[in-house]
Design a protein around this motif. Structure first.
Motif, short mmCIF file in Angstrom:
data_model
loop_
_atom_site.label_atom_id
_atom_site.label_comp_id
_atom_site.label_asym_id
_atom_site.label_seq_id
_atom_site.Cartn_x
_atom_site.Cartn_y
_atom_site.Cartn_z
N UNK A 44 -1.91 -5.13 7.09
CA UNK A 44 -1.49 -4.12 8.06
C UNK A 44 -2.26 -2.84 7.78
N UNK A 45 -2.38 -2.00 8.78
CA UNK A 45 -3.29 -0.85 8.65
C UNK A 45 -2.87 0.14 7.57
N UNK A 46 -1.62 0.56 7.56
CA UNK A 46 -1.20 1.57 6.57
C UNK A 46 -1.23 0.98 5.16
N UNK A 47 -0.80 -0.26 5.03
CA UNK A 47 -0.82 -0.91 3.71
C UNK A 47 -2.24 -1.09 3.20
N UNK A 48 -3.14 -1.46 4.09
CA UNK A 48 -4.55 -1.58 3.71
C UNK A 48 -5.10 -0.23 3.27
N UNK A 49 -4.77 0.82 4.01
CA UNK A 49 -5.24 2.16 3.64
C UNK A 49 -4.68 2.57 2.28
N UNK A 50 -3.40 2.29 2.05
CA UNK A 50 -2.78 2.65 0.78
C UNK A 50 -3.45 1.91 -0.38
N UNK A 51 -3.62 0.61 -0.26
CA UNK A 51 -4.22 -0.15 -1.34
C UNK A 51 -5.68 0.27 -1.55
N UNK A 52 -6.40 0.57 -0.45
CA UNK A 52 -7.77 1.07 -0.59
C UNK A 52 -7.80 2.41 -1.32
N UNK A 53 -6.82 3.26 -1.06
CA UNK A 53 -6.77 4.56 -1.73
C UNK A 53 -6.52 4.37 -3.22
N UNK A 54 -5.59 3.48 -3.58
CA UNK A 54 -5.39 3.20 -5.01
C UNK A 54 -6.67 2.65 -5.62
#
Length: 157
Positions: A44-54
């Motif tokens: 999902x978009x927000x989850x992908x962004x969060x994991x990419x940020x980590x």
């Protein structure tokens, strides 16, 4: 709800690390502080962004002594594919049985979508004694954690 100062609920769950192994919180405390980043769903978009940020900030977390783990109710096989797609080098914990999100009181439903019992977006930092030194839980799945705040918590743990 699990709060700062509480003993982190112990759990054992499948670990998606390119293979499928077992993750045991108590056995992993030697890697502390542990960052347990709960997210609603892989791909999902927000989850992908969060994991990419980590991932983008992983070196900062590691330099502070921390180990990052993503946690979701997705199967370990889906999480391995998600991990590969995003080129994540940290591991993901599969809570397909939903025991971990229940223990951390981090379960939610998306009533409008008919989706039940997924992880709230939440971050817990656990020190080497198994104590939660930082807890952030959002009821809004579109809100991401304050990464600087999480990093500061790792420094302080």
């Amino acid at each position: 709800m699990v709060s700062t100062g509480d003993t982190a609920p112990a759990f054992t769950a499948p670990l998606a690390n390119g293979d499928v192994e077992e993750f045991d919180l108590e056995e992993s405390l030697d890697e502390a502080p542990l960052v347990l980043a709960f997210f609603p769903g892989a791909f999902t978009s927000v989850c992908s962004h969060e994991m990419n940020t980590f991932q983008d900030r992983l070196e900062e977390f590691q330099e502070a002594g921390g180990s990052v783990y993503g946690v979701s109710v997705d199967s370990p096989f889906a999480l391995n594919e998600f991990r590969d797609k995003l080129d994540l080098t940290f591991d993901l914990v599969s809570d397909a049985d939903k025991d971990v999100i229940e223990a951390y009181d981090a379960s939610m439903d998306f009533e409008a979508l008919g989706v039940h019992d997924v992880a709230k977006r939440a971050v817990f930092v656990v020190d080497g004694d198994g104590t939660v030194t930082y807890a952030w839980v959002s009821d809004d799945p579109g809100v991401e954690p304050d990464y600087d705040e999480v990093l500061e918590a790792v420094h302080e743990a």
